[in-house]
Design a protein around this motif. Structure first.
Motif, PDB file in Angstrom:
ATOM      1  N   ARG A 581       0.830  -1.213   0.000  1.00 32.86           N
ATOM      2  CA  ARG A 581       0.000   0.000   0.000  1.00 32.86           C
ATOM      3  C   ARG A 581       0.860   1.257   0.000  1.00 32.86           C
ATOM      4  N   ARG A 582       1.952   1.242   0.761  1.00 31.50           N
ATOM      5  CA  ARG A 582       2.847   2.396   0.764  1.00 31.50           C
ATOM      6  C   ARG A 582       3.473   2.628  -0.604  1.00 31.50           C
ATOM      7  N   ALA A 583       3.671   1.522  -1.340  1.00 33.01           N
ATOM      8  CA  ALA A 583       4.251   1.629  -2.674  1.00 33.01           C
ATOM      9  C   ALA A 583       3.236   2.084  -3.713  1.00 33.01           C
ATOM     10  N   GLY A 584       2.001   2.324  -3.300  1.00 31.48           N
ATOM     11  CA  GLY A 584       0.981   2.806  -4.203  1.00 31.48           C
ATOM     12  C   GLY A 584       0.280   1.734  -4.998  1.00 31.48           C
ATOM     13  N   ARG A 585       0.464   0.482  -4.614  1.00 33.81           N
ATOM     14  CA  ARG A 585      -0.183  -0.616  -5.318  1.00 33.81           C
ATOM     15  C   ARG A 585      -1.630  -0.779  -4.863  1.00 33.81           C
ATOM     16  N   ALA A 586      -2.450  -1.310  -5.760  1.00 34.33           N
ATOM     17  CA  ALA A 586      -3.809  -1.718  -5.397  1.00 34.33           C
ATOM     18  C   ALA A 586      -3.718  -3.066  -4.692  1.00 34.33           C
ATOM     19  N   ALA A 838     -11.129  -9.395  -5.602  1.00 31.77           N
ATOM     20  CA  ALA A 838     -12.164  -8.373  -5.752  1.00 31.77           C
ATOM     21  C   ALA A 838     -11.797  -7.108  -4.992  1.00 31.77           C
ATOM     22  N   GLY A 839     -11.232  -7.277  -3.798  1.00 33.53           N
ATOM     23  CA  GLY A 839     -10.814  -6.113  -3.029  1.00 33.53           C
ATOM     24  C   GLY A 839      -9.698  -5.342  -3.704  1.00 33.53           C
ATOM     25  N   ALA A 840      -8.746  -6.065  -4.290  1.00 34.08           N
ATOM     26  CA  ALA A 840      -7.649  -5.406  -5.000  1.00 34.08           C
ATOM     27  C   ALA A 840      -8.165  -4.654  -6.224  1.00 34.08           C
ATOM     28  N   LEU A 841      -9.097  -5.251  -6.946  1.00 43.30           N
ATOM     29  CA  LEU A 841      -9.650  -4.585  -8.133  1.00 43.30           C
ATOM     30  C   LEU A 841     -10.426  -3.329  -7.741  1.00 43.30           C
ATOM     31  N   ALA A 842     -11.163  -3.388  -6.637  1.00 40.85           N
ATOM     32  CA  ALA A 842     -11.877  -2.199  -6.175  1.00 40.85           C
ATOM     33  C   ALA A 842     -10.899  -1.086  -5.819  1.00 40.85           C
ATOM     34  N   ALA A 843      -9.764  -1.459  -5.223  1.00 40.27           N
ATOM     35  CA  ALA A 843      -8.733  -0.463  -4.909  1.00 40.27           C
ATOM     36  C   ALA A 843      -8.112   0.106  -6.174  1.00 40.27           C
ATOM     37  N   PHE A 844      -8.107  -0.695  -7.234  1.00 37.00           N
ATOM     38  CA  PHE A 844      -7.479  -0.253  -8.491  1.00 37.00           C
ATOM     39  C   PHE A 844      -8.369   0.699  -9.281  1.00 37.00           C
ATOM     40  N   ASP A 845      -9.631   0.321  -9.478  1.00 42.20           N
ATOM     41  CA  ASP A 845     -10.480   1.130 -10.363  1.00 42.20           C
ATOM     42  C   ASP A 845     -11.779   1.604  -9.718  1.00 42.20           C
ATOM     43  N   GLY A 846     -11.947   1.329  -8.427  1.00 40.22           N
ATOM     44  CA  GLY A 846     -13.130   1.815  -7.730  1.00 40.22           C
ATOM     45  C   GLY A 846     -14.401   1.041  -7.987  1.00 40.22           C
ATOM     46  N   VAL A 847     -14.330  -0.056  -8.719  1.00 39.66           N
ATOM     47  CA  VAL A 847     -15.519  -0.839  -9.060  1.00 39.66           C
ATOM     48  C   VAL A 847     -15.651  -2.009  -8.085  1.00 39.66           C
ATOM     49  N   ARG A 848     -16.784  -2.074  -7.399  1.00 35.89           N
ATOM     50  CA  ARG A 848     -17.066  -3.204  -6.514  1.00 35.89           C
ATOM     51  C   ARG A 848     -17.748  -4.296  -7.328  1.00 35.89           C
ATOM     52  N   ARG A 849     -17.040  -5.368  -7.553  1.00 34.34           N
ATOM     53  CA  ARG A 849     -17.565  -6.459  -8.373  1.00 34.34           C
ATOM     54  C   ARG A 849     -18.157  -7.529  -7.471  1.00 34.34           C
ATOM     55  N   THR A 850     -19.382  -7.938  -7.796  1.00 33.55           N
ATOM     56  CA  THR A 850     -20.107  -8.876  -6.944  1.00 33.55           C
ATOM     57  C   THR A 850     -20.541 -10.133  -7.690  1.00 33.55           C
ATOM     58  N   THR A 851     -20.058 -10.307  -8.902  1.00 36.71           N
ATOM     59  CA  THR A 851     -20.409 -11.485  -9.696  1.00 36.71           C
ATOM     60  C   THR A 851     -19.134 -12.141 -10.211  1.00 36.71           C
ATOM     61  N   LEU A 852     -19.060 -13.459 -10.036  1.00 33.07           N
ATOM     62  CA  LEU A 852     -17.917 -14.230 -10.529  1.00 33.07           C
ATOM     63  C   LEU A 852     -18.297 -14.950 -11.821  1.00 33.07           C
ATOM     64  N   PRO A 853     -17.307 -15.120 -12.733  1.00 33.68           N
ATOM     65  CA  PRO A 853     -15.946 -14.577 -12.664  1.00 33.68           C
ATOM     66  C   PRO A 853     -15.936 -13.102 -13.052  1.00 33.68           C
ATOM     67  N   MET A 854     -14.923 -12.388 -12.634  1.00 28.00           N
ATOM     68  CA  MET A 854     -14.828 -10.950 -12.869  1.00 28.00           C
ATOM     69  C   MET A 854     -14.125 -10.702 -14.205  1.00 28.00           C
ATOM     70  N   LYS A 855     -14.771 -11.157 -15.286  1.00 29.36           N
ATOM     71  CA  LYS A 855     -14.148 -11.098 -16.607  1.00 29.36           C
ATOM     72  C   LYS A 855     -14.035  -9.675 -17.158  1.00 29.36           C
ATOM     73  N   ASP A 856     -14.803  -8.760 -16.583  1.00 26.75           N
ATOM     74  CA  ASP A 856     -14.738  -7.382 -17.056  1.00 26.75           C
ATOM     75  C   ASP A 856     -13.546  -6.618 -16.481  1.00 26.75           C
ATOM     76  N   SER A 857     -12.771  -7.260 -15.648  1.00 27.22           N
ATOM     77  CA  SER A 857     -11.696  -6.570 -14.935  1.00 27.22           C
ATOM     78  C   SER A 857     -10.409  -6.533 -15.748  1.00 27.22           C
ATOM     79  N   PRO A 858      -9.535  -5.565 -15.477  1.00 24.26           N
ATOM     80  CA  PRO A 858      -8.231  -5.560 -16.148  1.00 24.26           C
ATOM     81  C   PRO A 858      -7.404  -6.797 -15.807  1.00 24.26           C
ATOM     82  N   ALA A 859      -7.587  -7.345 -14.616  1.00 24.25           N
ATOM     83  CA  ALA A 859      -6.845  -8.557 -14.241  1.00 24.25           C
ATOM     84  C   ALA A 859      -7.231  -9.733 -15.128  1.00 24.25           C
TER      85      ALA A 859
END
Length: 878
Positions: A581-586, A838-859
């Motif tokens: 987190r200190r390094a600015g990572r999601a 899901a928590g890391a992705l929310a930290a990255f782009d602000g999107v709370r994803r609640t359905t699996l799989p999270m295919k819409d994500s950059p990951a």
């Protein structure tokens, strides 16, 4: 038939081949090669069948045999022994083998890489093996092994595998070197004199009435020995682990209720003929509209999916305190709906069985199942035989993950063998496997969770609905487990949870690694992150304030008495979490808990027999299955520790020659129960050795061991609650890179005691691999009850280059009920993973994803798998 002339492992071969025959068929069926495995024929997408054609790696199942005319083909059988030994030692020392089904093909491709590039980078090796799927290891230790091979080829020293050691030693997996080069046989590699080959005719519809089954054309095909249907079953045609609601054959006049239903089985002189005959079985159907949505199945007037049970398979309820009042009084409340998907196990070895008639109206069955005594019970009933007339022997399988608990082809294979009076081997294709065996449950989870002003949880109200498909399998218990784990590893004073398992005409759903806990955690951890935002707490701190300790209540109301290492796992990842987190990572973080042992009022046993042989070895008989998790190695280490003998003295085996029935290898309990029984038997052996007896003097002596766990209570039972004997605990941290791709996973797990740290960490790495696929790319969507694809890459299991860096931290908080403090780790490894992603992705782009799989994500978009391109997949089987 055209003639094929080529060189195989240095010798010229001249063969007549059939039109359309693949190189893999020629190698396995005509030339007796077993190192090339069939995991997905004819897709060419798993890599298990790789052979070298003029030095280049080719997926043999996708190469027409005619195209190798005039070439030189090499398999592991033709590689010089010094190189075979090098690869075997390197994989054994690195713990790079689990089930071993994928390993020979993968290692042979790596050999081709090293032949032309002696100094590849780790990334280059990962890319080179991108055509290979390993479902067990997570690739970390495979890459370690291949780097060691490269160093050894350059003359550099590499670690040797550890051959001796008891508890706590990273002993090399038993048989790892042989598995690496394909020398260990799976069921599909076994051959008996006079053996026939079997094939199945499966339903073309998810729901239809069967009006007629015409087998005349199939029976008339030259080479066919017998065609069997429901009319040929002499015993109980319906079977099942908990509910006898699954027919081994669907009869005329009945409904098919799944595209995996069996209409007929064929025995023929070879597999190609058997499959051709199965395609000639003509079934007349009256198609009916399938019920594919659980809500529709529960609606008044809905068609009954299964004639043996109402559409509501099971309801599980957990209630403590007053959740409604607690939520009303909470400072913060969040609500949401989380959805998880149907997932295919994708074990690399498809289902296979071999049955052999014996004298005296008996039968021997070679099974890859997760419970040979359950196999015996059901097959004997199917054949109308007493259980004593059916001998079942386990052949350690090529992966299972829960998907080989139910019968697959054992009953049909046994029936064909009885009808023909000859051995029969029947192996499914990848498409047939996907159609037939149960999957991971898709579950819809409605959660409302509250906390006070300081972020301490007050109440959880949850409603879960799971699609169990056409047959019960253990679906009711999966939803029961989801309900029992609905609050995760957190202290929640007020709980109101209800979970429903529902029949539909979709493929059956049953046991899969995590068994409902991972679905529940995806929702609970997501709700916790939402509450942390409301309170203004860091996600780590939110968890630190709420995790359970000794003396706290689990979701079910059980008071936790010992081996509660969840806070220690959080502490273990704290520095890495904060540094990222200190390094600015999601960064995402999630915690998890998973029971070890079935519990919920089930009486559980672990049974073992140690038999001293005349050659000085000791055979370990137990009732649990080796399926890549390393059970046999762990049992040998426990026996060595308890007896004082070298581990190499012990030879584990599973069959029904001793009455050691203990149910399925499930619920992360094989080490807990089977290991405890082996340790008890070994202590008895040690007493005789300490008394001055030698192994030679003890030859023929049998030492029993048995443990019984019968103090758990059913879910919702009145009085003091103890739903489970033991629990595994975990915290996982997921770190994304600047583009939103998963770059690193740190996983801290309380394992009680690591009997074998290398195998233990390898299990967790493999589970994380599966958990990342579950989070991002894996799914088995169905239309009208039929999977839309059967292609391995489209199903979404990650490849080597898709995997991030994985760090495993083992925490040891000894479990009093376990052998030397151990408890199970087979499932907990993926329980928190999707939520952490899901928590890391929310930290990255602000999107709370609640359905699996999270295919819409950059990951997910950064990965090489999971893109479904067609609606028909690999073709249809009639």
């Amino acid at each position: 038939m055209p003639e094929l002339v080529f060189t195989l492992n240095g010798s010229q071969r001249r063969l007549e081949i059939a039109d359309g025959e693949s190189l893999l068929e020629v190698l396995r069926e005509r030339c007796g090669i077993v190192s090339t495995k069939d995991g997905c024929s004819p897709q060419g997408q798993c890599g298990a069948c790789v052979a070298l054609v003029d030095g280049l790696p080719k997926t043999a199942c996708a190469v027409p045999a005619r195209k190798v005319a005039g070439t030189s083909v090499t398999t592991w059988e033709g590689v010089p022994s010094v190189e075979r030994e090098l690869f075997g030692r390197a994989f054994a020392a690195a713990a790079g083998v689990q089930c071993g089904f994928c390993t020979p093909g993968l290692a042979l491709r790596a050999k081709a890489l090293l032949d032309r590039e002696p100094r590849p980078s780790r990334a280059e090796i990962a890319r080179a093996i991108g055509g290979h799927l390993c479902r067990c290891t997570g690739y970390v230790r495979i890459l370690d092994a291949l780097e060691r091979v490269a160093r050894a080829r350059r003359g550099e020293p590499i670690p040797e595998p550890l051959e001796e050691g008891g508890v706590g030693a990273p002993l090399a997996r038993l048989g790892a070197a042989e598995q690496t080069v394909g020398a260990r046989r799976f069921v599909g590699d076994l051959v008996l004199p006079g053996m026939l080959h079997g094939a199945l005719a499966l339903s073309a519809h998810a729901r239809a009435r069967v009006l007629a089954i015409d087998t005349r054309a199939a029976a008339a095909l030259p080479g066919v020995v017998r065609v069997a249907t429901a009319a040929d079953v002499p015993g109980e045609r319906w079977y099942g682990l908990l509910h006898a609601d699954w027919p081994g054959f669907v009869a005329v006049g009945e409904e098919v209720r799944s595209v995996g239903d069996v209409l007929a089985a064929v025995a023929a002189v070879d597999a190609r003929t058997a499959r051709a005959a199965a395609r000639l079985v003509r079934v007349t159907y009256q198609p009916l509209p399938p019920v594919t949505d659980p809500a529709a199945a529960l609606a008044p007037g809905a068609p009954r999916v299964n004639p043996r049970h109402d559409n509501l398979l099971e309801r599980a309820v957990v209630r403590r305190g007053d959740a409604d009042a607690a939520l009303a009084a909470s400072a913060h409340v969040v609500s949401g709906t989380w959805r998880t998907q149907r997932v295919e196990h994708l074990f690399l070895e498809p289902e296979s069985a071999l049955a052999e008639p014996l004298a005296g109206d008996r039968l021997r069955l070679f099974s890859q199942g997760q419970g040979v005594f359950d196999d015996r019970r059901q097959v004997a009933a199917f054949l109308g035989l007493p259980e004593a007339s059916v001998q079942v022997e386990l052949v350690p399988n090529g992966g299972a993950f829960g998907g080989k608990e139910d019968l697959s082809v054992q009953a049909q294979t046994a029936l064909l063998a009885r009808l023909c009076g000859r051995p029969v081997r029947l192996t499914l294709s990848r498409e047939e496997s996907i159609r037939l065996h149960p999957k991971r449950h898709p579950i819809t989870l409605d959660y409302t969770v509250g906390c006070d002003e300081e972020g301490r949880l007050t109440a959880v109200r949850a409603r879960l609905v799971g699609d169990s498909g056409a047959y019960a399998s253990v679906g009711g218990k999966v939803l029961e487990r989801a309900a029992g784990h609905a609050c995760g590893p957190y202290r929640v004073p007020h709980v109101d949870v209800e979970a429903l398992a529902v029949y539909t005409h979709n493929p059956p759903c049953g046991a899969m690694r995590g068994f409902g806990a991972n679905q529940a955690h995806f929702a609970m951890e997501g709700a916790l992150d939402l509450l942390a935002e409301r309170v203004g707490l860091d996600p780590f701190e939110m968890r630190w304030r709420n995790v359970v300790d000794v003396g706290d209540c689990f979701t079910t109301g059980q008071v936790l008495e010992a081996s509660v290492g969840i806070r220690a796992t959080l502490a273990a990842v704290r520095d890495a979490y904060r540094e990222a987190r200190r390094a600015g990572r999601a960064v995402g973080i999630a915690c998890g808990v998973k029971n070890s042992g079935i519990g919920n009022g089930v009486r559980e046993t672990g049974r073992a027999r140690l038999v001293v042989e005349v050659d000085g070895t000791v055979t370990i008989f137990n009732g649990y299955t080796e399926m890549g998790q390393g059970l046999f190695t762990v049992l040998a280490q426990l026996a060595a520790e308890a007896s004082g003998l070298p581990a190499a003295r012990f030879q584990p085996r599973v069959d029904t020659s001793h009455e050691l029935g203990c149910g399925q290898t499930t619920a992360s309990r094989a080490t807990l129960l089977g290991g405890a029984a082996v340790a008890e038997a070994a202590r008895r052996l040690r007493a005789d050795l300490d008394g001055g007896r030698t192994l030679a003097e003890l030859a023929g002596r049998i030492y029993p061991g048995e443990v019984v766990l019968d103090d758990t209570t059913p879910l919702g039972a009145p009085g003091p609650v103890k739903t489970h004997t033991a629990f595994g605990w975990a915290t996982q941290v997921v770190v994304l890179d600047e583009a939103g791709r998963v770059a690193r996973v740190i996983a801290a797990h309380d394992v009680g005691r690591a009997i074998n740290p290398a195998l233990c960490a390898g299990q967790i790495e493999g589970a994380i691999h599966m958990g990342l696929g579950y989070a991002l790319t894996e799914e088995l969507p169905c239309e009208q009850g039929r999977p839309v694809t059967f292609k391995l890459r489209e199903l979404g299991a990650l490849r080597a280059a898709d995997m991030p860096e994985v760090e495993v931290i083992l925490i040891e908080d000894p479990e009093p009920a376990g052998p030397f403090g151990a408890k199970g780790v087979g499932e907990i490894g993926l329980v928190p993973t999707a939520a952490a992603v899901a928590g890391a992705l929310a930290a990255f782009d602000g999107v709370r994803r609640t359905t699996l799989p999270m295919k819409d994500s950059p990951a997910a978009r950064a990965l090489s798998v999971g893109r479904i391109h067609s609606a028909t997949g690999a073709g249809e089987t009639p």
